[in-house]
Enzyme design. Sequence first.
Site, PDB file in Angstrom:
ATOM      1  N   SER A   1      44.359  33.717  46.179  1.00  0.00           N
ATOM      2  CA  SER A   1      43.713  34.810  45.578  1.00  0.00           C
ATOM      3  C   SER A   1      44.007  34.953  44.361  1.00  0.00           C
ATOM      4  O   SER A   1      43.953  34.281  43.230  1.00  0.00           O
ATOM      5  CB  SER A   1      43.845  35.923  46.723  1.00  0.00           C
ATOM      6  OG  SER A   1      43.142  36.954  46.335  1.00  0.00           O
ATOM      7  N   HIS A   2      44.685  36.201  44.074  1.00  0.00           N
ATOM      8  CA  HIS A   2      44.828  36.644  42.691  1.00  0.00           C
ATOM      9  C   HIS A   2      46.336  36.255  42.300  1.00  0.00           C
ATOM     10  O   HIS A   2      46.916  36.539  41.096  1.00  0.00           O
ATOM     11  CB  HIS A   2      44.916  38.431  42.719  1.00  0.00           C
ATOM     12  CG  HIS A   2      45.845  38.793  43.599  1.00  0.00           C
ATOM     13  ND1 HIS A   2      45.830  38.731  44.949  1.00  0.00           N
ATOM     14  CD2 HIS A   2      47.251  39.139  43.610  1.00  0.00           C
ATOM     15  CE1 HIS A   2      46.784  39.360  45.464  1.00  0.00           C
ATOM     16  NE2 HIS A   2      47.638  39.564  44.794  1.00  0.00           N
TER      17      HIS A   2
ATOM     18  N   ASP B   1      39.119  38.519  40.536  1.00  0.00           N
ATOM     19  CA  ASP B   1      40.433  37.589  40.618  1.00  0.00           C
ATOM     20  C   ASP B   1      39.992  36.285  40.901  1.00  0.00           C
ATOM     21  O   ASP B   1      38.922  35.771  41.000  1.00  0.00           O
ATOM     22  CB  ASP B   1      40.997  38.442  41.728  1.00  0.00           C
ATOM     23  CG  ASP B   1      40.640  38.248  43.081  1.00  0.00           C
ATOM     24  OD1 ASP B   1      39.710  37.998  43.508  1.00  0.00           O
ATOM     25  OD2 ASP B   1      41.635  37.978  44.098  1.00  0.00           O
TER      26      ASP B   1
ATOM     27  N   ASP C   1      39.658  34.369  43.564  1.00  0.00           N
ATOM     28  CA  ASP C   1      38.774  33.980  44.733  1.00  0.00           C
ATOM     29  C   ASP C   1      37.766  34.974  44.792  1.00  0.00           C
ATOM     30  O   ASP C   1      36.781  35.001  45.658  1.00  0.00           O
ATOM     31  CB  ASP C   1      39.536  33.782  46.153  1.00  0.00           C
ATOM     32  CG  ASP C   1      40.000  35.254  46.546  1.00  0.00           C
ATOM     33  OD1 ASP C   1      40.507  35.764  45.640  1.00  0.00           O
ATOM     34  OD2 ASP C   1      40.029  35.259  47.896  1.00  0.00           O
TER      35      ASP C   1
ATOM     36  N   ASP D   1      37.127  38.515  45.120  1.00  0.00           N
ATOM     37  CA  ASP D   1      36.956  39.397  46.055  1.00  0.00           C
ATOM     38  C   ASP D   1      37.300  40.626  45.304  1.00  0.00           C
ATOM     39  O   ASP D   1      37.253  41.716  45.887  1.00  0.00           O
ATOM     40  CB  ASP D   1      37.663  39.044  47.490  1.00  0.00           C
ATOM     41  CG  ASP D   1      39.041  38.864  47.386  1.00  0.00           C
ATOM     42  OD1 ASP D   1      39.764  38.608  46.372  1.00  0.00           O
ATOM     43  OD2 ASP D   1      39.511  38.606  48.533  1.00  0.00           O
TER      44      ASP D   1
HETATM   45  C1  VG1 Z   1      47.652  42.641  48.452  1.00  0.00           C
HETATM   46  C2  VG1 Z   1      47.090  44.095  48.226  1.00  0.00           C
HETATM   47  C3  VG1 Z   1      46.187  44.262  49.450  1.00  0.00           C
HETATM   48  C4  VG1 Z   1      45.209  43.208  49.621  1.00  0.00           C
HETATM   49  C5  VG1 Z   1      45.737  41.713  49.677  1.00  0.00           C
HETATM   50  C6  VG1 Z   1      44.985  40.610  49.519  1.00  0.00           C
HETATM   51  O1  VG1 Z   1      48.585  42.691  49.596  1.00  0.00           O
HETATM   52  O2  VG1 Z   1      48.178  45.149  48.198  1.00  0.00           O
HETATM   53  O3  VG1 Z   1      45.349  45.556  49.412  1.00  0.00           O
HETATM   54  O4  VG1 Z   1      44.559  43.271  50.928  1.00  0.00           O
HETATM   55  O5  VG1 Z   1      46.806  41.738  48.610  1.00  0.00           O
HETATM   56  O6  VG1 Z   1      44.073  40.773  48.360  1.00  0.00           O
HETATM   57  P1  VG1 Z   1      49.957  43.203  49.654  1.00  0.00           P
HETATM   58  O7  VG1 Z   1      50.420  43.037  50.944  1.00  0.00           O
HETATM   59  O8  VG1 Z   1      50.846  41.932  48.850  1.00  0.00           O
HETATM   60  O9  VG1 Z   1      50.113  44.463  49.183  1.00  0.00           O
HETATM   61  V1  VG1 Z   1      43.402  39.217  47.929  1.00  0.00           V
HETATM   62  O10 VG1 Z   1      42.539  39.506  46.424  1.00  0.00           O
HETATM   63  O11 VG1 Z   1      44.445  38.167  48.427  1.00  0.00           O
HETATM   64  O12 VG1 Z   1      42.367  38.706  49.454  1.00  0.00           O
HETATM   65 CO    CO Z   2      41.410  37.868  46.106  1.00  0.00          CO
END
Ligand code: VG1
Ligand code: CO
Length: 538
Positions: free
Chosen positions: A111-112, A275, A277, A279
């Site tokens: 992801s990000h 980001d 991927d 989303d």
């Molecule tokens: C983070 C964000 C959460 C989001 C997750 C996945 O998780 O806070 O809101 O759903 O990333 O985003 P965490 O547990 O690190 O706070 V992504 O763009 O990976 O799908």
């Molecule tokens: Co993402």
Amino acid sequence: MIKTIKTTPYADQKMGTAGLRRKSKVVLQERYFENFIQSIFNVIKPEGKTYVLGGDGRFYNDVAIQKFIKMAVANGVKKLIIGQKGYLSTPASSNLILKMHTDGGFVLTASHNPGGENGDFGIKYATETGGQCSEKVSNEIFEQTKTISEYKICDVEDINLSQLGLQKLENMEILIVDPIKDYVEMMENIFDFALIKKLFASGFTFAFDAMNAVTGPYAVEIFENILGAKKGSVRNFVPMKDFGGLHPDPNLVYAKDLVATMFGDNAPDFGAANDGDGDRNMILGKKFFVTPSDSLAILTDNYNLIPAYKNGIYGVAKSMATSTAVERVAKEHKIGYYEVPTGWKYFVNLMDSKRITFCGEESFGTGSSHIREKDGIWAVLFWLNIIAATGKSVEQITREHWKKYGRSYYMRFDFDGIATDVANDLMKNLESKMPLLSGKELGSFKVALAEVFTYKDPVDLSETTNGMRVVMEDGSRIVFRLSGTSSSGATLRVYLEKLERNKLDGEPREMVQELLQIAMEIAEIEKRTGKKHADIET
Ligand code: VG1
Ligand code: CO
């Protein structure tokens, strides 16, 4: 030829907030990827089933996707639907799962998180709902990873992922699809493309940063080719293995170039970023930033301007840490309102049971029941549609919103790289303090509620606890939780919200300063972590 290969378990393959996410170097270890995939297969029994497969193009995608295909054949999968060259954004994958009625799907992405050999790699597994698997299933998979002793793989040449259409590998069908086409069709069915076209034709200027990640080709096609934004409006549009060194997290800290453009002279009318991927989204106006929490509230308030939602929406949900801005909108419109733990998977049952249409998180995620993941380009198109329909600027729309509903000044402070036991102790200590805080005066605030957040899913009745919240009598809030996506060590997230009905033009950092001090004190952050300041403020 199918081979059964002996293996030994890795101890650390528990999925977090969104799939498994680890340092690339960890995933590169021998049999690491295979162990994890076989563990999923052992739980989901993939014989005779169909799955969607793609990735965000980061380092190791090309190798991992071939391994996946060969393991899928060996495990009796009937068919794989794969994005051309192995590309699929997370929202496009969710769409394909639903549209093609598959049994689930896999997106190879962290992801990000940054990519490359020294970055992160990850795997998101979604079920037939189009959303990521439940906590229960991810626990079953984790149990498998602890005892796995062999995996199955087919010993064949690599598959050509460039050629669109159907091919056969042993008994499995592989359908290579255009990763963009179905997604574009879906967007055309939701938004008023003709109206947005007119907006661009009138000279409206736009800057979109794809951050060298997977949404580049989607954004060029939709914004430039179809909607007529000027060529060059989309930047960093070629997906790169290491995202060109960028941290593909669309916020004020990491999307620096775009922020400089939007806050510089001759800033375009509208700016946005996605980001790794695809989303997440960040929304900017001319010299103006919209917090994701406000964005969710504003989109919800304006649902009637969008063709797909104009006949009404069921309701809206936010993650607990997200600001309460959308709660006030839900009340005004008398629609359902839910607060869930962090992670998109908690929205899935609410959407499937028609309790909600929209949902969002403070972490730059917004979406609707068109799919079961958050959707970066969807949010950008929603804003464009509102602007085109109202003729108002991003800033005007947001300021009018604050005037009507009040303003939730909101910031998130991340304390990174804390030793896991230190972070766990900090949370435990804080938890023990919660009952003592109720009714207490903290600075100029009085605590109305202090608790560990527990969510009971109204559909499957499962219970999840996730973080703690301290709610003040004036509606201001402090939320604490540990990240479930960091690939090493622990990250403490402190979310601050200061609700103001009248003072609408304050500086967010100043407005939350007192809450930050209170949070630092009650969680004993400096004493326990040695950190005087957060590593990242967004
Ligand atoms: C983070 C964000 C959460 C989001 C997750 C996945 O998780 O806070 O809101 O759903 O990333 O985003 P965490 O547990 O690190 O706070 V992504 O763009 O990976 O799908
Ligand atoms: Co993402």
